[in-house]
Write an enzyme that holds these catalytic residues in place. Structure first.
Site, short mmCIF file in Angstrom:
data_model
loop_
_atom_site.label_atom_id
_atom_site.label_comp_id
_atom_site.label_asym_id
_atom_site.label_seq_id
_atom_site.Cartn_x
_atom_site.Cartn_y
_atom_site.Cartn_z
N GLU A 1 -8.53 8.50 4.69
CA GLU A 1 -8.49 7.13 4.62
C GLU A 1 -7.05 6.68 3.85
O GLU A 1 -6.68 5.42 4.12
CB GLU A 1 -9.56 6.74 2.98
CG GLU A 1 -9.85 5.37 2.90
CD GLU A 1 -9.96 4.45 4.09
OE1 GLU A 1 -11.25 4.60 4.50
OE2 GLU A 1 -9.10 3.75 4.45
N GLY B 1 -3.00 2.40 2.09
CA GLY B 1 -3.31 2.76 0.64
C GLY B 1 -4.73 2.91 -0.01
O GLY B 1 -5.43 3.50 0.49
N VAL C 1 2.24 10.58 -4.63
CA VAL C 1 0.68 10.54 -4.22
C VAL C 1 -0.07 11.51 -4.65
O VAL C 1 -1.31 11.33 -5.05
CB VAL C 1 0.59 10.36 -2.73
CG1 VAL C 1 -1.03 10.15 -2.10
CG2 VAL C 1 1.36 8.95 -2.34
N GLU D 1 8.54 6.06 1.26
CA GLU D 1 8.61 7.37 1.76
C GLU D 1 9.91 8.14 1.07
O GLU D 1 10.81 7.52 0.56
CB GLU D 1 8.79 7.33 3.21
CG GLU D 1 7.63 6.65 3.99
CD GLU D 1 6.34 7.10 3.82
OE1 GLU D 1 5.97 8.30 3.94
OE2 GLU D 1 5.43 6.52 2.94
N LYS E 1 0.96 3.94 11.29
CA LYS E 1 -0.32 3.67 10.87
C LYS E 1 -1.05 2.94 11.96
O LYS E 1 -2.25 2.84 12.08
CB LYS E 1 -0.12 2.75 9.86
CG LYS E 1 0.32 3.29 8.17
CD LYS E 1 0.79 2.43 7.42
CE LYS E 1 1.23 3.34 5.85
NZ LYS E 1 1.88 2.52 5.07
N LYS F 1 0.34 9.98 7.33
CA LYS F 1 0.35 9.07 8.46
C LYS F 1 1.02 9.71 9.57
O LYS F 1 0.78 9.65 10.90
CB LYS F 1 0.40 7.60 8.28
CG LYS F 1 1.66 7.29 7.48
CD LYS F 1 1.38 6.94 5.94
CE LYS F 1 2.46 7.32 5.06
NZ LYS F 1 3.00 6.35 4.07
N ILE G 1 -7.00 0.27 0.26
CA ILE G 1 -7.90 -0.38 0.94
C ILE G 1 -8.65 0.51 1.96
O ILE G 1 -8.37 1.31 2.77
CB ILE G 1 -6.95 -1.29 2.03
CG1 ILE G 1 -6.21 -2.39 1.26
CG2 ILE G 1 -8.22 -2.28 2.78
CD1 ILE G 1 -5.19 -3.13 2.28
#
Ligand code: HSE
Length: 326
Positions: free
Chosen positions: A129, A134, A14, A190, A205, A105, A136
Site C-alpha cells: 500500500e 504514501g 520510511v 528518494e 507508481k 515502488k 492514501i
C-alpha cells in the site's frame, strides 16, 4: 496475547516512520488486532544515525539472513528502496514462508509479476500500500471495495517531492534548489532525488496503478515520462497569469480497447480540484463504470504517512493470519 514478529529491512526515513507508527500506537493496535506486533530485528548499516524512536543496538543486524531465514519471524517489511538487493531479499523471504510488506515502488514496478507470482506460489501475503500515494489507501480501495467496477481512467499527482517544489516555487517564490533541499530535509525525496524530479518515481507508481486498474503490465521505462527539471519560475508565473498551476500529472486511460499513459507537467486551471493539492499532498482520480468518479487525497510522502500505510499492511496480514475477517 499472541505475538507476531516482524523483521525490518532498512531503517531510513520510511523505515523509521513505520517503526515510530507502531511504537506510538502499540497498545491501540494490540487492542484492535488482539495480538502484539513487534519489530524484533532490523537490517541496517547506519546504526549510529539519530532516530526519534526507542531502538536498542542489539535489534540491528548487518546480515540479511538473520531476518530472511529466522523461523521466528512471520512478516518481513522491506524498505531499502531500489531494485536490488531489495527484490532478491523479498523473494528469499517469500521462499522461506514469510509474508512481505514493502513501499518500494521501483522494485514492484520492475518485477511486479515475479513478486506477485512468487507470493502466490509460496502462499504468502504480499502487500504494498505504501508504494503509491504514501498514506492514501488507494491500492486497498482499488483492489477491494471498488472491485465491482470496470475502470476506465486513473490520473493524479503521485509525487510529494515535486508537488512540494512546484508549490513552494509558485506560492513562496522559493528557488528550485532551495525547495528541493527542503523536501529532502522533510524526508519526502528518494535517496537519489533524480528519481523524483525526472518523473521516474511517478512512472513507477503509474506502472503499479496500471497493473491493478487495467490488469496490464507496462514497464515504467515504457511510460513516456517528463519531470519538472525544465520548469522555470517564468513558466510558473506565466501559468499563474493564465489562471493555471503547473502540476506533474500521471494519467492512464483505456479508450476503445487501447491503453494510453503518460507522466508530464500539465497546466491545471485554478478551478480544477487538482490545483488545490499542495506541497507533499497527492491526489488520485479514478473512474469506474459503476461508481463514477472518485478522488483520493492525502499526504503522499513523508515518514509517518507512509509508515501508516506500511503498518496498516502488517496489521491486515496479522488479522488474516488470525482468521479475523471482520
Ligand atoms: N519520493 C516520494 C515522493 C516518496 O516524493 O512522493 C513517496 O513515494
Amino acid at each position: 496475547m499472541k505475538k507476531f514478529k516482524v523483521g525490518l529491512l532498512g531503517m531510513g526515513n520510511v523505515g523509521t516512520g513505520a517503526y515510530k507508527t507502531l511504537e506510538m500506537n502499540r497498545e491501540l493496535i494490540a487492542s484492535r488486532v488482539g495480538a502484539d506486533i513487534d519489530i524484533t530485528k532490523i537490517l541496517e548499516l547506519d546504526v549510529k544515525r539519530k532516530r526519534d524512536v526507542n531502538v536498542s543496538p542489539d535489534q540491528f543486524t548487518q546480515n540479511p539472513d538473520d531476518i530472511l531465514t529466522d523461523p521466528e519471524i512471520d512478516i518481513v517489511i522491506e524498505l531499502l528502496g531500489g531494485i536490488e538487493p531489495a527484490t532478491g531479499f523479498m523473494l528469499k523471504a517469500m521462499e522461506n514462508g514469510k509474508h512481505v510488506v514493502t513501499a518500494n515502488k521501483a522494485a514492484i514496478a520492475a518485477d511486479f509479476d515475479k513478486l506477485v507470482g512468487t507470493a502466490e506460489k509460496r502462499r504468502v501475503m504480499f502487500r504494498f500500500e505504501g508504494s503509491v500515494g504514501g498514506g492514501i489507501p488507494i491500492l486497498n480501495a482499488l483492489t477491494k471495495p471498488l472491485l465491482a467496477n470496470e475502470y476506465t481512467e486513473v490520473l493524479g499527482i503521485l509525487n510529494g517531492t515535486t508537488n512540494y517544489i512546484l508549490t513552494q516555487m509558485a506560492e513562496n517564490g522559493s528557488p528550485y534548489a532551495q525547495a528541493l533541499s527542503d523536501a529532502q530535509a522533510k524526508g519526502f525525496a528518494e535517496a537519489d532525488p533524480t528519481a523524483d524530479v525526472e518523473g521516474h518515481d511517478v512512472a513507477n507508481k503509474l506502472s503499479i496503478l496500471i497493473s491493478l486498474v487495467f490488469g496490464a503490465r507496462v514497464h515504467p521505462n515504457d511510460i513516456p515520462t517528463e519531470g519538472i527539471t525544465k520548469i522555470s519560475m517564468a513558466d510558473i508565473e506565466a501559468a499563474a497569469k493564465a489562471g493555471s498551476k503547473i502540476k506533474l500529472i500521471a494519467a492512464a486511460k483505456r479508450e476503445n480497447g487501447a491503453l494510453e499513459y503518460s507522466v508530464k507537467p500539465t497546466l491545471i486551471p485554478f478551478s480544477h480540484p487538482l490545483a488545490g493539492v499542495s506541497n507533499e499532498f497527492n491526489a488520485i482520480f479514478v473512474k469506474g463504470n459503476a461508481v463514477g468518479e472518485l478522488m483520493f487525497y492525502g499526504r503522499g510522502a513523508g515518514p509517518l504517512p507512509t509508515g501508516s500505510a506500511v503498518i496498516g499492511d502488517v496489521i491486515e496480514i496479522v488479522r488474516a493470519l488470525r482468521g479475523d475477517g471482520r
